[in-house]
Write an enzyme that holds these catalytic residues in place. Sequence first.
Site, PDB file in Angstrom:
ATOM      1  N   ASP A  97      11.088  -1.128  -3.171  1.00  0.00           N
ATOM      2  CA  ASP A  97       9.980  -1.342  -4.123  1.00  0.00           C
ATOM      3  C   ASP A  97       9.187  -2.608  -3.808  1.00  0.00           C
ATOM      4  O   ASP A  97       8.589  -3.203  -4.705  1.00  0.00           O
ATOM      5  CB  ASP A  97      10.495  -1.416  -5.573  1.00  0.00           C
ATOM      6  CG  ASP A  97      11.320  -0.211  -5.962  1.00  0.00           C
ATOM      7  OD1 ASP A  97      10.827   0.914  -5.747  1.00  0.00           O
ATOM      8  OD2 ASP A  97      12.441  -0.380  -6.469  1.00  0.00           O
ATOM      9  N   LYS A 139       5.779  -1.223   0.305  1.00  0.00           N
ATOM     10  CA  LYS A 139       5.618  -0.676   1.652  1.00  0.00           C
ATOM     11  C   LYS A 139       4.422   0.256   1.750  1.00  0.00           C
ATOM     12  O   LYS A 139       3.777   0.347   2.789  1.00  0.00           O
ATOM     13  CB  LYS A 139       6.897   0.040   2.070  1.00  0.00           C
ATOM     14  CG  LYS A 139       8.095  -0.872   2.265  1.00  0.00           C
ATOM     15  CD  LYS A 139       9.330  -0.111   2.666  1.00  0.00           C
ATOM     16  CE  LYS A 139       9.879   0.747   1.568  1.00  0.00           C
ATOM     17  NZ  LYS A 139      10.385  -0.006   0.405  1.00  0.00           N
ATOM     18  N   GLY A 164       9.816   5.871  -3.741  1.00  0.00           N
ATOM     19  CA  GLY A 164       8.435   6.023  -4.185  1.00  0.00           C
ATOM     20  C   GLY A 164       7.540   4.936  -3.637  1.00  0.00           C
ATOM     21  O   GLY A 164       7.924   3.774  -3.583  1.00  0.00           O
ATOM     22  N   HIS A 165       6.364   5.316  -3.184  1.00  0.00           N
ATOM     23  CA  HIS A 165       5.364   4.363  -2.708  1.00  0.00           C
ATOM     24  C   HIS A 165       4.093   4.531  -3.538  1.00  0.00           C
ATOM     25  O   HIS A 165       3.648   5.659  -3.759  1.00  0.00           O
ATOM     26  CB  HIS A 165       5.020   4.616  -1.232  1.00  0.00           C
ATOM     27  CG  HIS A 165       6.161   4.368  -0.303  1.00  0.00           C
ATOM     28  ND1 HIS A 165       6.229   4.926   0.949  1.00  0.00           N
ATOM     29  CD2 HIS A 165       7.271   3.627  -0.440  1.00  0.00           C
ATOM     30  CE1 HIS A 165       7.347   4.536   1.546  1.00  0.00           C
ATOM     31  NE2 HIS A 165       7.990   3.753   0.722  1.00  0.00           N
ATOM     32  N   THR A 170      19.281   8.393  -8.195  1.00  0.00           N
ATOM     33  CA  THR A 170      18.139   9.026  -8.855  1.00  0.00           C
ATOM     34  C   THR A 170      18.463  10.436  -9.336  1.00  0.00           C
ATOM     35  O   THR A 170      17.666  11.044 -10.044  1.00  0.00           O
ATOM     36  CB  THR A 170      16.944   9.116  -7.892  1.00  0.00           C
ATOM     37  OG1 THR A 170      17.318   9.914  -6.761  1.00  0.00           O
ATOM     38  CG2 THR A 170      16.509   7.732  -7.434  1.00  0.00           C
ATOM     39  N   GLN A 217      13.184   2.827   0.581  1.00  0.00           N
ATOM     40  CA  GLN A 217      14.140   1.858   0.038  1.00  0.00           C
ATOM     41  C   GLN A 217      14.002   0.486   0.722  1.00  0.00           C
ATOM     42  O   GLN A 217      12.914   0.103   1.111  1.00  0.00           O
ATOM     43  CB  GLN A 217      15.577   2.389   0.117  1.00  0.00           C
ATOM     44  CG  GLN A 217      15.848   3.561  -0.795  1.00  0.00           C
ATOM     45  CD  GLN A 217      15.632   4.895  -0.123  1.00  0.00           C
ATOM     46  OE1 GLN A 217      15.762   5.046   1.083  1.00  0.00           O
ATOM     47  NE2 GLN A 217      15.268   5.889  -0.887  1.00  0.00           N
ATOM     48  N   ASP A 264      12.698   0.927 -15.603  1.00  0.00           N
ATOM     49  CA  ASP A 264      12.295  -0.465 -15.458  1.00  0.00           C
ATOM     50  C   ASP A 264      13.113  -1.106 -14.346  1.00  0.00           C
ATOM     51  O   ASP A 264      14.326  -0.890 -14.242  1.00  0.00           O
ATOM     52  CB  ASP A 264      12.535  -1.241 -16.762  1.00  0.00           C
ATOM     53  CG  ASP A 264      11.497  -0.919 -17.821  1.00  0.00           C
ATOM     54  OD1 ASP A 264      10.438  -0.389 -17.468  1.00  0.00           O
ATOM     55  OD2 ASP A 264      11.765  -1.196 -19.006  1.00  0.00           O
ATOM     56  N   GLY A 280      -3.229  -8.696  -4.866  1.00  0.00           N
ATOM     57  CA  GLY A 280      -3.614  -7.742  -5.898  1.00  0.00           C
ATOM     58  C   GLY A 280      -3.195  -6.358  -5.453  1.00  0.00           C
ATOM     59  O   GLY A 280      -2.825  -6.147  -4.290  1.00  0.00           O
TER      60      GLY A 280
END
Length: 427
Positions: free
Chosen positions: A13, A16, A40-41, A128, A223, A303, A414
């Site tokens: 997270d 990437k 997830g990206h 997951t 990951q 979270d 950002g």
Amino acid sequence: MPALVLVGAQWGDEGKGKATDLLGGSVDYVVRYQGGNNAGHTVVIGDQKYALHLLPSGILSPNVTPVIGNGVVIDPAVLLSELAGLNDRGIDTSKLLISGNAHLITPYHRTLDKVTERFLGKRRIGTTGRGIGPTYADKINRVGIRVQDLFDESILRQKIEAALHDKNQVLVKLYNRRTIPADLVVEEYLGYAEKIRPFLADTTLVLDEALKANKVVLLEGGQGTLLDVDHGTYPFVTSSNPTAGGACTGAGIGPTKIDRVIGILKAYTTRVGSGPFPTELLDADGEALRRIGGERGVTTGRDRRCGWFDAVIARYATRVNGLTDFFLTKLDVLTGWEQIPVCVAYEIDGKRVEELPYNQSDFHHAKPVYETLPGWSEDISKAKTFAELPKNAQAYVKALEEMSGAPISAIGVGPGRDETIQINSFI
């Protein structure tokens, strides 16, 4: 042209997807080499946000050929749904290539993942529940199903029936669950064959020919380093090798072809799931990092646990991946803190330790040793050069670079595609 590897330098997270997208204009192929739809990206382009779970981030760049390598495990329903979602948003996905040697996630893998995790109770890993671990287990046990098996009904049926002969007994006798009919799984998976066939390729050959033709190949891990099954915080890890070494086996590229290894490093630290986390913050600062950073898992919706930057982990990532560069992300999230602690070492049994302990019990008991750096209050999201950053932000980046052991060549200020400071070229 040598290949480049992009790896997460923490627990995943780290951003990437943003890094891959930034490089999209300079590379010809982006290869996902391990993991599945448990990674997830998020990529932000203008006012559009794209959440990718299985597809390589390079699929958003029109000049890139995206590749799913042999080291990935694929849930075909998720794959086709993700492709359809991008097509509906005007993204051309026709250039995607999928290795016939990649393994397939089936309904029984997902079921086993969920019931096993539930059965573990307090000892659960924090998976997951998407069947990743059981699929890799079948791969190692040589009873897995590969993409190429979709095109031979006889082989597909034999493999599924053999797998369910044992797995149904485990489901019924150990977990008190219903059996999964083999015929239903075979029928479902035969239905995916013609939808996947246009993407099927000998990806190792394609990539070898691309490198010989002086094309740029970017190898993208899911990951992060601390979730690597060999080098992570075992057993609270994923079931594959997201570290740079995994790129060779997961894509079929020899190590001599790799020229650069880029580590993605968040300006603070997060992790999802169970396991040790020395700098975790269970206070207002941790909640502020979570809120400002939007720290919610792209795939899980959970979270993320948040903490201060851990230089011990960064040094470890540099070592086990052979990192040549860092891409530092989310520096903007730290704007507003008067003082920013950085973990420079651990205290274990009263002793100062500056390298990650190999003993998992020691790591569980590690207490962070902090140095405090001055913060900044200026908005940095419009900065285009390193010199435009506030002096304290510059000092923070330089300190992290010195502690981590590799140059920071890009900085995310950002979430947007253009909100990045490029210090050194990656190619």
